[in-house]
Design a protein around this motif. Structure first.
Motif, PDB file in Angstrom:
ATOM      1  N   VAL A 296     -20.803 -13.405   5.575  1.00 23.07           N
ATOM      2  CA  VAL A 296     -20.546 -14.629   4.851  1.00 23.07           C
ATOM      3  C   VAL A 296     -21.379 -14.357   3.361  1.00 23.07           C
ATOM      4  O   VAL A 296     -20.439 -14.720   2.222  1.00 23.07           O
ATOM      5  CB  VAL A 296     -21.400 -15.816   5.491  1.00 23.07           C
ATOM      6  N   LEU A 297     -22.421 -13.871   3.226  1.00 22.34           N
ATOM      7  CA  LEU A 297     -23.036 -13.829   1.810  1.00 22.34           C
ATOM      8  C   LEU A 297     -22.419 -12.595   1.221  1.00 22.34           C
ATOM      9  O   LEU A 297     -21.990 -12.848  -0.071  1.00 22.34           O
ATOM     10  CB  LEU A 297     -24.452 -13.365   2.086  1.00 22.34           C
ATOM     11  N   ILE A 298     -21.827 -11.567   1.804  1.00 25.92           N
ATOM     12  CA  ILE A 298     -21.026 -10.446   1.348  1.00 25.92           C
ATOM     13  C   ILE A 298     -19.888 -11.281   0.626  1.00 25.92           C
ATOM     14  O   ILE A 298     -19.223 -10.797  -0.354  1.00 25.92           O
ATOM     15  CB  ILE A 298     -20.777  -9.179   2.053  1.00 25.92           C
ATOM     16  N   GLY A 299     -19.227 -11.770   1.521  1.00 20.76           N
ATOM     17  CA  GLY A 299     -17.850 -12.336   1.134  1.00 20.76           C
ATOM     18  C   GLY A 299     -17.989 -13.421  -0.166  1.00 20.76           C
ATOM     19  O   GLY A 299     -17.171 -13.269  -1.094  1.00 20.76           O
ATOM     20  N   VAL A 300     -18.917 -14.209  -0.168  1.00 27.32           N
ATOM     21  CA  VAL A 300     -19.034 -14.953  -1.198  1.00 27.32           C
ATOM     22  C   VAL A 300     -19.353 -14.072  -2.514  1.00 27.32           C
ATOM     23  O   VAL A 300     -18.936 -14.571  -3.586  1.00 27.32           O
ATOM     24  CB  VAL A 300     -20.491 -16.052  -1.295  1.00 27.32           C
TER      25      VAL A 300
ATOM     26  N   LEU B 152     -16.190 -21.660  -1.248  1.00 33.18           N
ATOM     27  CA  LEU B 152     -17.132 -21.063  -0.620  1.00 33.18           C
ATOM     28  C   LEU B 152     -16.828 -20.807   0.842  1.00 33.18           C
ATOM     29  O   LEU B 152     -17.117 -19.699   1.340  1.00 33.18           O
ATOM     30  CB  LEU B 152     -18.539 -21.852  -0.624  1.00 33.18           C
ATOM     31  N   ALA B 153     -16.242 -21.702   1.396  1.00 28.67           N
ATOM     32  CA  ALA B 153     -15.750 -21.533   2.983  1.00 28.67           C
ATOM     33  C   ALA B 153     -14.843 -20.428   2.988  1.00 28.67           C
ATOM     34  O   ALA B 153     -14.812 -19.539   3.805  1.00 28.67           O
ATOM     35  CB  ALA B 153     -15.311 -22.686   3.502  1.00 28.67           C
ATOM     36  N   LEU B 154     -13.747 -20.063   2.053  1.00 29.25           N
ATOM     37  CA  LEU B 154     -12.842 -19.285   2.184  1.00 29.25           C
ATOM     38  C   LEU B 154     -13.432 -17.845   1.717  1.00 29.25           C
ATOM     39  O   LEU B 154     -13.157 -16.875   2.527  1.00 29.25           O
ATOM     40  CB  LEU B 154     -11.648 -19.333   1.203  1.00 29.25           C
ATOM     41  N   SER B 155     -14.532 -17.795   0.944  1.00 31.09           N
ATOM     42  CA  SER B 155     -15.157 -16.630   0.937  1.00 31.09           C
ATOM     43  C   SER B 155     -16.036 -16.242   1.910  1.00 31.09           C
ATOM     44  O   SER B 155     -15.950 -14.965   2.293  1.00 31.09           O
ATOM     45  CB  SER B 155     -16.138 -16.878  -0.612  1.00 31.09           C
ATOM     46  N   GLY B 156     -16.532 -17.217   2.721  1.00 32.47           N
ATOM     47  CA  GLY B 156     -17.165 -16.702   3.828  1.00 32.47           C
ATOM     48  C   GLY B 156     -16.276 -16.072   4.823  1.00 32.47           C
ATOM     49  O   GLY B 156     -16.633 -15.199   5.473  1.00 32.47           O
ATOM     50  N   LEU B 157     -15.124 -16.785   4.687  1.00 34.46           N
ATOM     51  CA  LEU B 157     -14.057 -16.242   6.003  1.00 34.46           C
ATOM     52  C   LEU B 157     -13.719 -14.648   5.740  1.00 34.46           C
ATOM     53  O   LEU B 157     -13.469 -13.988   6.151  1.00 34.46           O
ATOM     54  CB  LEU B 157     -12.844 -17.253   5.875  1.00 34.46           C
ATOM     55  N   VAL B 158     -13.481 -14.663   4.115  1.00 34.93           N
ATOM     56  CA  VAL B 158     -13.301 -13.204   3.660  1.00 34.93           C
ATOM     57  C   VAL B 158     -14.344 -12.238   4.263  1.00 34.93           C
ATOM     58  O   VAL B 158     -14.040 -10.920   4.897  1.00 34.93           O
ATOM     59  CB  VAL B 158     -13.022 -13.189   2.145  1.00 34.93           C
TER      60      VAL B 158
END
Length: 532
Positions: free
Chosen positions: A84-88, A8-14
């Motif tokens: 962050v939401l878009i990355g997730v 989840l943290a990595l997805s937010g970083l993306v």
């Protein structure tokens, strides 16, 4: 931290990196269009026009002249949360993330095309920013999931989090290269784009080259001390200086990006209900007789005792002379001014033409107008609140009627004509300050009723009898008036100080408490100090 939380943290970083690329690209392209076309600025400008008046009042009251900085910070934070939401969503299914970026891009395009003073090309930075953000998001998500298509045919794509292989990043080297590249582009594009905007759109050099002609009528000198008891106190130390330096002059407007107007290409069109339409250049104005006057300007949003009021020495062309040359027709009861950024401000024609020193100002405190305060030309009308008189970066002036057009602030419910209300404030001592028992304490401040004048100021201590203060001399009724009352506290503890002013006709200021909306605040300013 388990694998799910790390993912989840990595997805937010993306999402954050992708959004940063979009913002950086938008800033970079805006340097080729114009600063106000920056997606963040465009969104901010549109939010200002959509914000309800009570919220605007709250922001001005809470943040004062820092309101724009707070708004931009809020926009960046909101973009970060959405990113962050878009990355997730994108790591779960890329198409969802791309849709989210597209929606944000559409919002930027909408704002760019509907903000005050917009141009068709203002949409270009938002379009390029959206495309850059989508490209970055695609590359980063593919590195994380190992997928090679948007539809989810690669490793891990389209799988539920529970069935996806238990790896954090499918292609770590690709992700690191992509992440570092995205961060570098975002920094270079964002900060470099802003630097280019300041370089390509900067009126500072043109302003520095200007030498204003001397005025044919000068404002004269102003004493900065009281008329009596001068040895005992000095208003410049006990209260506020008569002159407000340009750097400290209050600024309330909606310009998130300060207009950079070239004086060589600047023009003012005067039209509407006039006999002869005029178009004036900056050189035309400087060739006319200039006058110099001390004028106090006040914001209608100023609370009782507030700081949204300042005094400067303005130099310019008398506006009434220009309007007589154009031949304003009797039915035109409003002068609708338009700023370079699209702001509209409406002034009562009768007030501008009644003999007061309303002007098209080109100078402030002996120098050309600062860019933040309207360079190259602004309107100044003594006796009216700024929202109905002080149009900065003015480029258009239409003689019209209040029935035909509502200016920006009036559409929000503010009073149409906006005369300044008689008021006063205590600047020294400050509230919650300490004074010494038995010492002579200068209670000092300013009072104002522009174009009417202040005849008397009184101070009350702890609800007792009102005592008359000493007034400093003023050059005209168009400025605030400094005052001082010498008070000797005789007992320890808290003491309440109140002030009230009287206008030139001897009428006292209103004690009724009213908030600024819709026509200006009223009530008596008071401070509480402790004697020890």
């Amino acid at each position: 931290m388990n694998l799910h939380t790390r993912r989840l943290a990595l997805s937010g970083l993306v999402g954050i990196l992708s959004a940063a690329v979009a913002v950086g690209a938008g800033e970079l392209v805006a340097s080729l269009v114009r600063p106000v076309a920056s997606p963040v600025i465009a969104i901010g400008n549109r939010l200002i026009t959509l914000t309800p008046e009570p919220v605007k009042l709250w922001a001005i009251r809470e943040f004062g002249t820092d309101d724009k900085r707070v708004l931009l910070t809020g926009i960046y934070l909101a973009v970060a949360v959405l990113a962050v939401l878009i990355g997730v969503a994108a790591v779960r299914r890329l198409a969802l993330g791309l849709f989210g970026v597209a929606v944000l891009g559409a919002v930027g395009c909408y704002c760019a095309l509907t903000a005050n003073g917009h141009q068709g090309t203002d949409v270009v930075p938002s379009v390029f920013g959206t495309l850059a953000g989508m490209t970055a998001l695609t590359a980063l998500v593919r590195a994380v999931t190992g997928t090679g298509s948007v539809t989810g045919t690669g490793t891990g794509a389209g799988l539920d989090a529970a069935t996806r292989p238990a790896t954090l990043v499918a292609n770590r080297r690709q992700f690191l290269r992509g992440g570092v590249g995205a961060a570098a582009f975002a920094v270079i594009g964002g900060f470099g784009g802003r630097a280019l905007q300041r370089t390509r759109y900067n009126a500072s050099a043109a302003r520095a080259a200007i030498r204003l002609p001397e005025p044919v009528s000068s404002a004269g000198a102003v004493a900065n001390s009281a008329a009596a008891n001068e040895a005992a106190f000095d208003l410049g130390k006990s209260g506020v200086p008569f002159l407000t330096p340009a750097a400290k002059f209050y600024r309330i407007d909606t310009a998130l990006s300060v207009p950079q107007v070239d004086p060589d290409t600047w023009q003012l069109r005067i039209h509407g209900l006039v006999d002869r339409e005029l178009t004036l250049s900056y050189a035309d104005l400087l060739a006319r007789p200039l006058v110099e006057r001390w004028v106090t300007l006040a914001c209608v949003s100023n609370e009782v005792g507030g700081s949204l009021i300042s005094t400067a020495k303005f130099r310019g062309v008398l506006l009434a002379d220009v309007l007589r040359e154009a031949g304003v027709r009797p039915g035109a009861d409003q002068l609708l001014a338009v700023s370079a950024d699209g702001m509209t401000i409406g002034s009562p024609t009768a007030v501008v033409m009644d003999g007061r020193d309303a002007m098209l100002a080109v100078g402030m405190n002996g120098a050309p107008l600062p860019t933040e305060h309207g360079f190259p030309v602004r309107m100044v009308v003594p006796g009216l609140y700024g929202y109905v008189s002080a149009c900065k970066w003015i480029v258009d002036l239409e003689a019209t009627t209040f029935a035909a057009h509502q200016a920006y602030w009036v559409r929000g419910g503010w009073a149409a004509r906006g005369p300044v209300l008689l008021s006063s404030r205590i600047d020294r001592p400050t509230s919650s300050g300490f004074v010494a028992v038995g010492s002579q304490v200068p209670v000092a401040g300013v009072a104002w009723d522009q174009h009417v004048g202040v005849s008397r100021v009184e101070v009350q201590v702890d609800g007792g009898a009102w005592q008359q203060a000493v007034l400093a001399p003023v050059p005209s009724t168009d400025t605030w008036r400094q005052w001082v009352y010498l008070w000797t506290p005789t007992s320890r503890g808290a003491h309440r100080l109140r002030v009230r002013a009287f206008d030139a006709g001897g009428r006292p200021q209103s004690e009724a408490v009213a908030r600024p909306f819709p026509a200006g605040a009223t009530g008596l300013h008071e401070v509480t100090v402790r004697a020890r």
